[in-house]
Design a protein around this motif. Sequence first.
Motif, PDB file in Angstrom:
ATOM      1  N   SER A   1       0.827  -1.211   0.000  1.00 37.37           N
ATOM      2  CA  SER A   1       0.000   0.000   0.000  1.00 37.37           C
ATOM      3  C   SER A   1       0.859   1.257   0.000  1.00 37.37           C
ATOM      4  N   LEU A   2       1.909   1.259   0.825  1.00 35.79           N
ATOM      5  CA  LEU A   2       2.808   2.410   0.856  1.00 35.79           C
ATOM      6  C   LEU A   2       3.472   2.618  -0.504  1.00 35.79           C
ATOM      7  N   PHE A   3       3.958   1.523  -1.080  1.00 36.94           N
ATOM      8  CA  PHE A   3       4.624   1.582  -2.382  1.00 36.94           C
ATOM      9  C   PHE A   3       3.684   2.147  -3.449  1.00 36.94           C
ATOM     10  N   SER A   4       2.462   1.643  -3.501  1.00 36.23           N
ATOM     11  CA  SER A   4       1.514   2.056  -4.538  1.00 36.23           C
ATOM     12  C   SER A   4       1.116   3.516  -4.371  1.00 36.23           C
ATOM     13  N   GLY A   5       0.901   3.956  -3.140  1.00 38.48           N
ATOM     14  CA  GLY A   5       0.533   5.344  -2.902  1.00 38.48           C
ATOM     15  C   GLY A   5       1.638   6.304  -3.311  1.00 38.48           C
ATOM     16  N   VAL A   6       2.874   5.958  -2.979  1.00 36.08           N
ATOM     17  CA  VAL A   6       3.997   6.805  -3.354  1.00 36.08           C
ATOM     18  C   VAL A   6       4.160   6.846  -4.871  1.00 36.08           C
ATOM     19  N   ALA A   7       4.005   5.693  -5.526  1.00 37.35           N
ATOM     20  CA  ALA A   7       4.124   5.654  -6.988  1.00 37.35           C
ATOM     21  C   ALA A   7       3.095   6.562  -7.651  1.00 37.35           C
ATOM     22  N   ALA A   8       1.856   6.482  -7.193  1.00 34.80           N
ATOM     23  CA  ALA A   8       0.797   7.308  -7.778  1.00 34.80           C
ATOM     24  C   ALA A   8       1.030   8.791  -7.498  1.00 34.80           C
ATOM     25  N   MET A   9       1.467   9.115  -6.285  1.00 34.47           N
ATOM     26  CA  MET A   9       1.685  10.517  -5.932  1.00 34.47           C
ATOM     27  C   MET A   9       2.850  11.110  -6.719  1.00 34.47           C
ATOM     28  N   ASN A  10       3.907  10.334  -6.929  1.00 33.28           N
ATOM     29  CA  ASN A  10       5.025  10.808  -7.729  1.00 33.28           C
ATOM     30  C   ASN A  10       4.620  11.061  -9.171  1.00 33.28           C
ATOM     31  N   THR A  11       3.739  10.213  -9.692  1.00 30.98           N
ATOM     32  CA  THR A  11       3.233  10.420 -11.049  1.00 30.98           C
ATOM     33  C   THR A  11       2.485  11.740 -11.133  1.00 30.98           C
ATOM     34  N   ALA A  12       1.662  12.020 -10.132  1.00 35.17           N
ATOM     35  CA  ALA A  12       0.896  13.267 -10.113  1.00 35.17           C
ATOM     36  C   ALA A  12       1.804  14.483 -10.061  1.00 35.17           C
ATOM     37  N   MET A  13       2.790  14.468  -9.172  1.00 35.19           N
ATOM     38  CA  MET A  13       3.658  15.625  -9.004  1.00 35.19           C
ATOM     39  C   MET A  13       4.525  15.873 -10.225  1.00 35.19           C
ATOM     40  N   ALA A  14       4.950  14.804 -10.902  1.00 37.28           N
ATOM     41  CA  ALA A  14       5.797  14.968 -12.088  1.00 37.28           C
ATOM     42  C   ALA A  14       5.075  15.777 -13.161  1.00 37.28           C
ATOM     43  N   GLY A  15       3.839  15.401 -13.462  1.00 37.77           N
ATOM     44  CA  GLY A  15       3.097  16.101 -14.498  1.00 37.77           C
ATOM     45  C   GLY A  15       2.678  17.499 -14.085  1.00 37.77           C
ATOM     46  N   ALA A  16       2.152  17.625 -12.859  1.00 34.36           N
ATOM     47  CA  ALA A  16       1.640  18.921 -12.412  1.00 34.36           C
ATOM     48  C   ALA A  16       2.760  19.946 -12.265  1.00 34.36           C
ATOM     49  N   SER A  17       3.913  19.537 -11.735  1.00 37.96           N
ATOM     50  CA  SER A  17       5.014  20.477 -11.538  1.00 37.96           C
ATOM     51  C   SER A  17       5.571  20.973 -12.872  1.00 37.96           C
ATOM     52  N   THR A  18       5.733  20.041 -13.809  1.00 42.17           N
ATOM     53  CA  THR A  18       6.258  20.442 -15.119  1.00 42.17           C
ATOM     54  C   THR A  18       5.286  21.375 -15.836  1.00 42.17           C
ATOM     55  N   ALA A  19       4.003  21.023 -15.813  1.00 47.08           N
ATOM     56  CA  ALA A  19       3.008  21.885 -16.448  1.00 47.08           C
ATOM     57  C   ALA A  19       2.971  23.249 -15.772  1.00 47.08           C
ATOM     58  N   GLY A  20       3.073  23.270 -14.446  1.00 49.89           N
ATOM     59  CA  GLY A  20       3.065  24.536 -13.724  1.00 49.89           C
ATOM     60  C   GLY A  20       4.234  25.431 -14.106  1.00 49.89           C
ATOM     61  N   THR A  21       5.425  24.836 -14.255  1.00 47.42           N
ATOM     62  CA  THR A  21       6.599  25.602 -14.662  1.00 47.42           C
ATOM     63  C   THR A  21       6.380  26.259 -16.023  1.00 47.42           C
ATOM     64  N   LEU A  22       5.842  25.485 -16.965  1.00 43.32           N
ATOM     65  CA  LEU A  22       5.639  26.001 -18.320  1.00 43.32           C
ATOM     66  C   LEU A  22       4.510  27.041 -18.363  1.00 43.32           C
ATOM     67  N   ILE A  23       3.460  26.816 -17.593  1.00 41.31           N
ATOM     68  CA  ILE A  23       2.359  27.783 -17.548  1.00 41.31           C
ATOM     69  C   ILE A  23       2.840  29.111 -16.984  1.00 41.31           C
ATOM     70  N   ALA A  24       3.610  29.045 -15.895  1.00 44.19           N
ATOM     71  CA  ALA A  24       4.116  30.283 -15.292  1.00 44.19           C
ATOM     72  C   ALA A  24       5.071  31.007 -16.226  1.00 44.19           C
ATOM     73  N   GLY A  25       5.938  30.247 -16.901  1.00 47.89           N
ATOM     74  CA  GLY A  25       6.862  30.869 -17.839  1.00 47.89           C
ATOM     75  C   GLY A  25       6.155  31.554 -18.992  1.00 47.89           C
ATOM     76  N   ALA A  26       5.060  30.928 -19.460  1.00 44.94           N
ATOM     77  CA  ALA A  26       4.325  31.488 -20.598  1.00 44.94           C
ATOM     78  C   ALA A  26       3.472  32.691 -20.205  1.00 44.94           C
ATOM     79  N   THR A  27       2.909  32.688 -19.005  1.00 42.01           N
ATOM     80  CA  THR A  27       1.972  33.741 -18.615  1.00 42.01           C
ATOM     81  C   THR A  27       2.624  34.900 -17.876  1.00 42.01           C
ATOM     82  N   ALA A  28       3.738  34.618 -17.160  1.00 40.57           N
ATOM     83  CA  ALA A  28       4.343  35.672 -16.336  1.00 40.57           C
ATOM     84  C   ALA A  28       5.812  35.919 -16.627  1.00 40.57           C
ATOM     85  N   GLY A  29       6.435  35.100 -17.474  1.00 40.44           N
ATOM     86  CA  GLY A  29       7.837  35.296 -17.820  1.00 40.44           C
ATOM     87  C   GLY A  29       8.749  34.313 -17.114  1.00 40.44           C
TER      88      GLY A  29
END
Length: 392
Positions: A14-42
């Motif tokens: 259970s611990l392994f699966s939860g961490v795997a899923a959470m890491n997947t979420a953070m990888a996509g959201a963080s990268t998208a957030g970086t690009l969105i901020a760069g495009a909208t605010a510089g």
Amino acid sequence: MTILQTPVRRSATSLFSGVAAMNTAMAGASTAGTLIAGATAGPAWSGVPGAFGVIGTALGTLGAGALMARRGSRPVLLGLYAAAVAGAIIAFGAAAGALLVVLLPGMVLLGLGNGGAQMSRYVAAELYPVERKGFGLSVIVWAGTVGAILGPGLMKPGGHVAELMGLPELAGPVLVAVVTTVIALAVTAGLPRVPPPPPRPRLSRPMVAAALRRPEVAGPLIAMVGAQVAMVSVMTMTPLQLEHHGHGLGVIGWILSAHMIGMFALAPLSGRIADRWGGRATIYLGIGTLLVAAATAFSAPTAHTSGLPLALFLLGYGWNLVLVGGSSLLSRDLPAAERTQLQGVVDAVVWLSSAVASLVAGSLYGLGGYSLVAVFGGVLALAPIAVVSRRS
């Protein structure tokens, strides 16, 4: 290898699966957030979403360390992953409308869930005997390999889904984060229900401050801070560097996959090194690897088929070695009465420092480009050597 008993195996799964899923979420959201901020605010603002995410992670680890000592791991992890689901939904709405101001609180809530994922390695270490704690916690760190493959790998397909829905392409990776945080919450519900631990007195702020100055705490803490800052500063600016040189989500995704594979895939090896030669030797090896990574990124800032993938892989594995080495020291050397709370405090300090790194990296990138960020990362990786060498 000793076969784990069924309740222990169930907890580890259970611990392994939860961490795997959470890491997947953070990888996509963080990268998208970086690009969105760069495009909208510089470019100077590109590190802000990542900084808010790591602030949430710091708050999550700090709260988890205090609450797990009194209520046990299951209810605390469930609460943090539920917050991550809410954060992913908010962030998805923000990405769909390119609303940076709405994206930031979503990243904080996602970070709370990531804080729970970070503390899971210590929960797993408690399942193992003292001579195998390094390996036990490294198995949970290894769960990030799933996120390393799925997170960046799902960015392009997620972008296609978003476009089919009439939304911006960058909303796709955040939509993936919604799905995977729900998965993290669901699998964590499979943790066995156990009675809360016996009540232990909560450490006061002066007691915590004094504990952080002890060599057995200060050494791992400073090493993990240095590795985190070095890794976050270079990694956060890599998508922007690639985008500025004309590369799309496909190239960005596979280079980040190389980085995240370095962060997680060899974690069991790091655990074996820590169990065999000790946490300090593992930290020294990690610092050396981080220096090689920074030098490679500095010398090949545009080599997207060779130098950059290698640099990002080494950056990830150097971080992994320091994390596993430092965490094994904290799991073995601290008294049980204060261990969980101090682990949470250490992780909170580490993640708060990386929030500063995200902000500073954006400014450095604006001033001197990617090579300057690489130099900054190398210097910060080397700085903790003197403190780590101190012994109690």
